[in-house]
Design an enzyme around this catalytic site. Sequence first.
Site, short mmCIF file in Angstrom:
data_model
loop_
_atom_site.label_atom_id
_atom_site.label_comp_id
_atom_site.label_asym_id
_atom_site.label_seq_id
_atom_site.Cartn_x
_atom_site.Cartn_y
_atom_site.Cartn_z
CD GLU A 112 -3.03 -0.98 2.16
OE1 GLU A 112 -3.25 0.11 2.72
OE2 GLU A 112 -3.55 -2.04 2.49
CG ASP A 132 16.64 -3.03 4.59
OD1 ASP A 132 16.12 -2.60 5.62
OD2 ASP A 132 16.95 -4.22 4.42
N1 ATP Z 1 4.05 -5.87 -2.91
C1 ATP Z 1 4.63 -4.69 -3.14
N2 ATP Z 1 4.43 -4.02 -4.30
C2 ATP Z 1 5.02 -2.83 -4.57
N3 ATP Z 1 5.83 -2.21 -3.69
C3 ATP Z 1 6.05 -2.81 -2.51
C4 ATP Z 1 5.48 -4.08 -2.17
N4 ATP Z 1 5.91 -4.43 -0.92
C5 ATP Z 1 6.70 -3.42 -0.51
N5 ATP Z 1 6.78 -2.45 -1.45
C6 ATP Z 1 7.51 -1.18 -1.39
O1 ATP Z 1 8.52 -1.29 -0.40
C7 ATP Z 1 8.28 -0.35 0.67
C8 ATP Z 1 8.69 -0.99 1.99
O2 ATP Z 1 7.93 -2.16 2.18
P1 ATP Z 1 7.55 -2.73 3.62
O3 ATP Z 1 6.55 -1.86 4.26
O4 ATP Z 1 7.17 -4.16 3.39
O5 ATP Z 1 8.93 -2.59 4.39
P2 ATP Z 1 9.60 -3.48 5.52
O6 ATP Z 1 8.56 -4.33 6.19
O7 ATP Z 1 10.40 -2.56 6.35
O8 ATP Z 1 10.56 -4.39 4.64
P3 ATP Z 1 11.89 -5.22 5.04
O9 ATP Z 1 11.94 -5.34 6.54
O10 ATP Z 1 11.76 -6.54 4.35
O11 ATP Z 1 13.03 -4.44 4.47
C9 ATP Z 1 6.81 0.02 0.58
O12 ATP Z 1 6.59 1.31 1.13
C10 ATP Z 1 6.56 -0.07 -0.92
O13 ATP Z 1 6.95 1.14 -1.56
O1 F1X Z 2 16.59 -9.31 12.32
P1 F1X Z 2 16.57 -7.90 11.76
O2 F1X Z 2 17.87 -7.21 12.00
O3 F1X Z 2 15.38 -7.12 12.16
O4 F1X Z 2 16.40 -8.04 10.18
C1 F1X Z 2 17.38 -8.67 9.42
C2 F1X Z 2 16.87 -8.86 8.01
O5 F1X Z 2 15.67 -9.64 7.96
O6 F1X Z 2 16.56 -7.59 7.46
C3 F1X Z 2 16.97 -7.51 6.10
C4 F1X Z 2 15.82 -7.12 5.25
O7 F1X Z 2 15.29 -5.91 5.67
C5 F1X Z 2 17.56 -8.87 5.76
O8 F1X Z 2 18.65 -8.72 4.90
C6 F1X Z 2 17.94 -9.46 7.09
O9 F1X Z 2 17.97 -10.86 7.11
#
Ligand code: ATP
Ligand code: F1X
Length: 315
Positions: free
Chosen positions: A231, A259
Amino acid sequence: MSKKIFSGVVAVCLNPALDVTGSLASLNSGTLNRVSDSDVFAAGKGINVAKVLANLGAQTTVTGFLGEENANAFERLFSDNKIIDAMIRVPGSCRNNIKLSQHDGLTTEINFPGFSVPPSALDALGHTLSRLAQEHDLFVISGSLPSGISPVRLAGWIHFLCSLGKTVYFDSSGEALSSGINAKPALIKPNQEEFSEWLGEPDGSITDFRNYSQRLMATGIENVVVSLGDEGAVWLRHGEWIKCDALDVDIVSTVGAGDSLLAGFCWGYLQGWSQQKTFRFAIALSASAVSQVGVGVSDITDITRRVSEVNLSPI
Ligand SMILES: Nc1ncnc2c1ncn2[C@@H]1O[C@H](COP(=O)(O)OP(=O)(O)OP(=O)(O)O)[C@@H](O)[C@H]1O
Ligand SMILES: O=P(O)(O)OC[C@@]1(O)O[C@H](CO)[C@@H](O)[C@@H]1O
């Protein structure tokens, strides 16, 4: 006297990981699953942010901790991506985290505990941050805490950097997020689940996020970004609350999307961009991250082209 402007960025990764990735049609618990297209990436939130920023062209330094037994995979990543290595070596290995992506785009992650950081290494990080602060303005701290680092210690580092007038962007979860918030970094970027947990509202709505973000802003945190997966994200800055929708992309793996989003905010800051330009770019960057395995910028022209497609609205 005007403030000296530095061009580089320091990414702090306290708990790096080797991400072991694989794809499979569907994941079934309680039975044998066979994986295809397996790979291993030197990763962890702060290292992912550093890689994206270095690929964009930022002079990027990483610090934090590396387990000396498998440091070589990380050292290779740093030298391949021109990242300056200021990581402190500690006994043991960085953890392995498992990331399994189904063909329908759903990703299952299993994060293991990492090494334990000895007290002498904590002091070494304090000295390293102090040294790097002499030549950097922007610090981005992201990820979980390994054993040996308390949330209070983390808050102490954030507070120390802020007291030197440094700009600290911060992304973590659980107790580390709560403690880090108390140290008032310039920007926080929890995802929806992490922010809801912090609020104590299991199904936090955008209205809840807005109300609490206003309160955080009153304490001195200038920017609250809450990422909302497919979203998009919302960003409160100087009382202005805006939302960007996510771009429509074919999902390969969502690992590291947050990230890449955070790296986009750092890049906008380094470039001196407006809030809107920064937000659009960060969303386009994170969209490119979900259409690949692992993070990194392989096609900047495609990202730049897609920036104009990002729908941004005040809410
Ligand atoms: N299914 C998707 N389609 C398009 N963009 C996405 C999708 N999922 C994530 N994104 C993009 O990536 C951004 C970050 O996603 P998310 O909110 O899942 O972050 P996160 O949970 O911190 O991710 P992670 O911990 O894996 O790095 C979102 O704000 C969006 O712009
Ligand atoms: O355990 P944490 O430090 O919260 O998250 C680590 C992690 O899930 O975050 C990255 C994706 O955002 C991966 O590369 C890594 O494995």
